[in-house]
Enzyme design. Structure first.
Site, PDB file in Angstrom:
ATOM      1  N   LYS A  74       0.850  -1.199   0.000  1.00 62.80           N
ATOM      2  CA  LYS A  74       0.000   0.000   0.000  1.00 62.80           C
ATOM      3  C   LYS A  74       0.880   1.241   0.000  1.00 62.80           C
ATOM      4  CE  LYS A  74      -3.941   1.880   2.651  1.00 62.80           C
ATOM      5  NZ  LYS A  74      -4.891   1.598   3.753  1.00 62.80           N
ATOM      6  N   SER A 149      -9.763   1.849   2.814  1.00 64.12           N
ATOM      7  CA  SER A 149      -8.849   2.514   1.917  1.00 64.12           C
ATOM      8  C   SER A 149      -7.832   1.577   1.248  1.00 64.12           C
ATOM      9  CB  SER A 149      -8.077   3.579   2.693  1.00 64.12           C
ATOM     10  OG  SER A 149      -7.296   2.976   3.714  1.00 64.12           O
ATOM     11  N   SER A 173     -10.165  -0.332   7.074  1.00 64.97           N
ATOM     12  CA  SER A 173      -9.560  -0.280   5.745  1.00 64.97           C
ATOM     13  C   SER A 173      -8.885  -1.556   5.248  1.00 64.97           C
ATOM     14  CB  SER A 173      -8.556   0.868   5.679  1.00 64.97           C
ATOM     15  OG  SER A 173      -9.235   2.069   5.475  1.00 64.97           O
TER      16      SER A 173
HETATM   17  N1  GLN Z   1     -13.256   4.902   6.098  1.00 66.78           N
HETATM   18  C1  GLN Z   1     -12.646   5.130   7.346  1.00 66.78           C
HETATM   19  C2  GLN Z   1     -12.107   6.537   7.422  1.00 66.78           C
HETATM   20  O1  GLN Z   1     -12.061   7.250   6.457  1.00 66.78           O
HETATM   21  C3  GLN Z   1     -11.592   4.099   7.635  1.00 66.78           C
HETATM   22  C4  GLN Z   1     -10.337   4.317   6.908  1.00 66.78           C
HETATM   23  C5  GLN Z   1      -9.198   3.467   7.382  1.00 66.78           C
HETATM   24  O2  GLN Z   1      -9.357   2.448   8.055  1.00 66.78           O
HETATM   25  N2  GLN Z   1      -8.012   3.894   7.027  1.00 66.78           N
HETATM   26  O3  GLN Z   1     -11.746   6.971   8.480  1.00 66.78           O
END
Ligand code: GLN
Length: 486
Positions: A74, A149, A173
């Site tokens: 990532k 994400s 995510s």
């Molecule tokens: N969608 C969530 C956020 O925007 C989780 C994102 C994540 O786990 N990095 O905070």
């Protein structure tokens, strides 16, 4: 060859049935064939990956389970000498001079870095659509999002563009994209794996983990990356168990709690049915099922977003165009404050700006007590509730996402709708516990098969148990073996 799991590839590499070069080449060819549709990669290290593979072959030592195994990273993990953008324009040209601890550990274990994969900007999002550079598609239906994400990681695993990938989970995510793309995804206990060199979103929530084709592979990767790190004071000095062996034990008598608060009005009916069917399967495999109650669940989204946006607003402060990142060329920016403002205005996308505004607001003197402090207290109550429930049951089984993989563009204009997708993943991060996403079946929409995963949740440092439950489930089911047509 690109369809192999880590465990299968390792056996073949060790037996010298295949070489690391052949395996890497096969995966690179697969990437070339499907990338035009999937768009998972932001940076591909084609030549470098082949060179790494040749080196491993020359050494000829395949005893370590990740030796010669191609991995996608990532794009929030710092990789020495390789562009690392956080999928943000503000770091468009950033080349880190060092490796994050986990990448270093993977390199030391002989893994082959294929490249960097797409993410929401600084991991803020649930669809990978907030990336400044690309829209990754769900390999099961390219008109839909892969989740986020870690959408690039999940799509790359699902489309066989790597043998495994690294993701991060701050509020879901890893688990949510794993569910949307039908992969296995491990959200580790906070403190189990070093965050050193991984770009921060919300430092007290961020966790590091793999997306894989099987729970067994997740166990193998965790063994290689877990452990205390002097460079990350939040890592815990706790022995790293032999996860890959422990998961071989059966789950007879395992007490699985089913939190009724996760089956709320508004959950997609196919998601609910698939989740309940999976729980029935666990029962047939010898587990004991018990309904439990976690009434704080309904406060999770509000609490989570208050806290993470506050932490994000301070973490984003370092990108000011001087210390880090894109510097404005606008001649109107004459004074230092103008340079900050212009650089940040040009460099950050909407979701990051939203985080900075929300977080700055809730941390301001007049609102701190009413919002930030209150949310911090609720977080403690959520954690307490999980501690209590784990005195009664060994693990929990719950849905991951209340909705099916949605269409690209569907939620972009409605941040609140996008946040609500995280209703079942964020409580786990508030509590700091661990969770494993595993494929549990397929829903159908307009004659398309859409993946649905479930999460097995464990207490802090309960990775052994959730991986065992996941592995045993996969010995009895074939959802994780099904492949998208791409
Ligand atoms: N969608 C969530 C956020 O925007 C989780 C994102 C994540 O786990 N990095 O905070």
């Amino acid at each position: 060859m690109y369809e192999l799991t880590i465990a299968q590839a390792h056996a073949k590499l060790q037996a010298k049935e295949i070489s690391a070069y052949e395996l890497t080449k096969a995966v690179l060819e697969r990437i070339k064939a499907v990338e035009p549709q999937v768009e998972a990669y932001l940076t591909l290290l084609e030549e470098d990956a082949l060179k790494q593979a040749q080196k491993i072959d020359q050494k000829g030592d395949f005893n370590k389970p990740l030796a010669g195994i191609p991995v996608a990273i990532k794009d929030v993990y710092c990789t020495k000498g390789v562009k690392t953008t956080g999928a943000s324009k503000i770091l468009e040209n950033y080349v880190p001079p060092y490796d994050s601890t986990v990448v270093k550990k993977l390199k030391d274990a002989g893994a082959i870095i294929l490249g960097k994969v797409n993410t929401d900007e600084f991991t803020m999002g649930s669809s990978t659509e907030t990336s400044a550079f690309a829209t990754t598609k769900n390999p099961w239906d390219v008109t839909r999002v892969p989740g986020g994400s870690s959408g690039g990681s999940a799509a790359a695993v699902a489309a066989d563009e790597c043998l495994f990938a690294l993701g991060t989970d701050t509020g879901g995510s890893i688990r949510q994209p794993a569910s949307f793309c039908s992969c296995t995804g491990l959200k580790n206990t906070y403190g189990r794996v070093s965050r050193y060199g991984v770009m921060s979103y919300a430092s007290s929530f961020d966790t590091i983990g793999p997306l894989t084709k099987t729970a067994e592979d997740a166990a193998i990767v965790l063994e290689a990356i877990a452990g205390v790190d002097p460079k990350d004071a939040t890592t815990v000095d706790k022995k790293v168990p032999k996860y890959s062996q422990l998961i071989q034990n059966d789950i007879k008598g395992l007490k699985i709690g089913v939190p009724r608060d996760f089956f709320i009005k508004g959950i997609d009916s196919q998601v609910e049915k698939i989740t309940r069917d999976a729980i029935d399967k666990f029962q047939k495999m010898g587990a004991e099922i018990e309904e439990v109650s976690l009434p704080m669940t309904k406060y999770a989204i509000a609490t989570y977003y208050l806290l993470v946006k506050a932490e994000a607003s301070t973490n984003m402060a370092r990108y000011d165009g001087i210390k880090y990142g894109h510097t404005t060329q606008d001649p109107k920016a004459k004074e230092l404050a103008d340079i900050y403002a212009h650089s940040r205005t040009e460099g950050f996308g909407d979701e990051v700006k939203r985080a900075i505004m929300m977080g700055t607001y809730t941390l301001s003197a007049g609102y701190y007590d009413a919002y930030y402090l209150k949310a911090a207290k609720v977080r403690t109550l959520v954690k307490k509730e999980y501690d209590e429930v784990f005195e009664k049951v060994d693990v929990l089984a719950a849905p991951i996402s209340p909705v099916l993989p949605f269409k690209i563009g569907e939620n972009v204009e409605d941040p609140l709708a996008m946040y609500l997708v995280d209703a079942f993943t964020t409580p786990i991060n508030l509590a700091g516990i661990c969770g494993l996403a595993i494929p549990a079946g397929f829903a159908e929409e307009n004659a398309k098969k859409l993946p649905v995963g479930i999460q097995i949740l464990g207490p802090q440092f309960g990775e052994e148990t959730i991986l065992r439950a996941g592995h045993q489930f996969q010995l009895h089911t074939d959802y994780h073996l099904q492949k998208p047509v791409i």
